[in-house]
Design an enzyme around this catalytic site. Structure first.
Site, short mmCIF file in Angstrom:
data_model
loop_
_atom_site.label_atom_id
_atom_site.label_comp_id
_atom_site.label_asym_id
_atom_site.label_seq_id
_atom_site.Cartn_x
_atom_site.Cartn_y
_atom_site.Cartn_z
N ASP A 270 0.85 -1.18 0.00
CA ASP A 270 0.00 0.00 0.00
C ASP A 270 0.89 1.24 0.00
OD1 ASP A 270 0.83 -0.82 2.51
OD2 ASP A 270 -1.18 -1.06 3.30
N GLU B 192 -6.01 3.23 3.45
CA GLU B 192 -6.56 3.81 4.67
C GLU B 192 -8.04 4.16 4.54
OE1 GLU B 192 -5.12 3.60 7.33
OE2 GLU B 192 -2.98 3.50 6.92
#
Length: 443
Positions: free
Chosen positions: A105, A175
């Protein structure tokens, strides 16, 4: 020596840990990379970008992967509002064999860093709500990207040791749990090939740097984000009888919501309801028209989370009716984010555990426990139809961790402005472990 074999996803996996063998030169090769990887990590840490805005981060990652000979495609991913994402797909083909997806990520958090480190982030930006916020890699995605680049370099240099296709994913917006979905919505597997296996890691201060922790089955809960609007009838604060106070009604709803898990769910099935935001009113002597709330629901079961949403809707409307709210002012309960639980495939988990023990030593591979935190990496497994595993990468100073366990005072964890992984041993362990796992899967 006889060995037991597991058939997972159409592939044969050796279930005997002793059969996995790390390359003899892997540790020294990774160690030689450390100076460059350290600079990479510090660069990424100093220059974080929020979810949906990973423009420079993705360009940097893509450029580094191209230098290593990977075929890189940028801007992969479509969000629900029609905007394009900053997803990256880097492919290295090496003959016939399985296709392995390794994911990192890329996004950071709206957190003002307070570590005091010489490479600390000082970035400020304006968020979607128009607020001026600090930005920090407070969840370790900078570690993850650095580990991916180190692994990419090791795998490119060892093409004689494996066969198949390596598919590296730079995923945006973890997120906000919509980045993996955005990439899948952009026909990720139709464009770049459907993987046979999915592998990911996540750093943590619950384990010491130099170690990893693995687990078969549920590792991270699924999450559902819900917006609730409680409506009332506005009035002067001195004359509450002339209106219907949505703030009082909201207070009752919040307390009722906490009984959904404790009194309406099977106590043997973990579940959490959290009211994370509440906004209402403009002045202390005005009864407002409405109150809005943001809730997070977590469970390892999609069905349980769906039931929680249904119960929240029932509780809100039942309280409103009892309070005399007009029919055209009934509350609304709306789901706006959803991500599945992270469920580790047992056969693939046994495989990567053996690889980790061979590369790091059995004493440095621990058993993980399930936690109620959430990730969107599960999107890549397509409902568990593709064997997938995420493991924990220890990032804590071993002495401080020991002191923390003795005192009962936790170390700063992810999302804290004080979160600071011990980067050198964490990166070295991550690259060593992921490379060893990838080589065993593609051997």
């Amino acid at each position: 020596m006889r060995s037991c074999l597991l058939i997972v996803g159409g592939m044969l996996f050796a279930a005997v840990p002793a059969m996995a063998q790390a390359p003899a030169d892997l540790s020294s090769s990774v160690q030689a990379q450390l100076p460059e990887l350290t600079e990479t990590y510090k660069h990424l840490h100093r220059n974080p970008e929020l979810s949906h805005h990973e423009e420079q981060t993705s360009a940097y990652l893509a450029g580094e992967l191209r230098k290593l000979g990977y075929m890189v495609t940028e801007h992969v991913g479509n969000y629900e509002d029609g905007a394009h994402a900053y997803g990256i797909v880097a492919v290295l083909e090496n003959g016939a064999g399985p296709r392995l997806l390794i994911r990192t990520d890329m996004d950071a958090l709206p957190v003002e860093e307070k570590t005091g480190l010489d490479y600390a982030s000082t970035v400020k930006t304006t968020n979607a709500q128009g607020q001026n916020v600090g930005v920090m890699h407070a969840c370790g995605h900078d570690i993850h990207m650095t580990v991916l680049l180190g692994t990419a370099r090791e795998m490119a240099a060892r093409k004689s040791k494996w066969h198949g296709t390596l598919m590296l994913i730079g995923q945006p917006s973890e997120e906000t749990i919509d980045g993996a979905k955005a990439m899948m919505e952009d026909r990720l597997y139709e464009r770049f090939g459907k993987p046979d296996y999915v592998l990911a890691e996540h750093d943590t201060n619950e384990f010491a740097a130099g170690t990893i922790a693995v687990k078969a089955g549920p590792l991270l809960a699924g999450a559902t984000s819900v917006n609730v609007v409680i409506r009332g009838v506005g009035s002067h604060g001195s004359a509450p009888q002339a209106g219907k106070d949505p703030i009082v009604l909201s207070a009752e709803f919040i307390l009722a919501a906490q009984t959904i898990v404790s009194r309406q769910m099977d106590p043997q099935i973990p579940a959490v309801v959290t009211v994370g935001t509440i906004h209402g009113g403009t002045k202390n002597n005005i009864i407002p028209e409405e109150v809005t709330m943001g809730l997070s629901l977590r469970s390892f079961s999609d069905e349980v989370r769906a039931k929680m949403v249904s119960e929240l809707d029932r509780e809100a409307k039942g309280l409103a009716e009892g309070y005399g709210i007009p029919a055209d002012r009934m509350p609304t309960v709306k789901v706006f984010e959803n991500t599945p639980a992270t469920i580790n495939d047992p056969g693939l988990n046994a495989k990567i555990r053996a690889s980790g023990e061979a590369a790091l030593g059995k004493e440095n591979v621990f058993d993980a426990r399930p936690v109620m935190g959430s990730e969107d990496v599960g999107q890549f497994s397509q409902g568990g139809t593709i064997p997938a595993v995420m493991f924990w990468l220890g990032a804590a100073d071993s002495q401080k961790l020991a002191e923390s366990k003795k005192s009962g005072v936790s170390l700063p964890m992810q999302h804290s402005p004080l979160f600071a992984p011990v980067y050198e041993p964490t990166i070295r362990t991550g690259v060593t472990a992921v490379t060893a796992m990838a080589l065993d899967i593609l051997r």
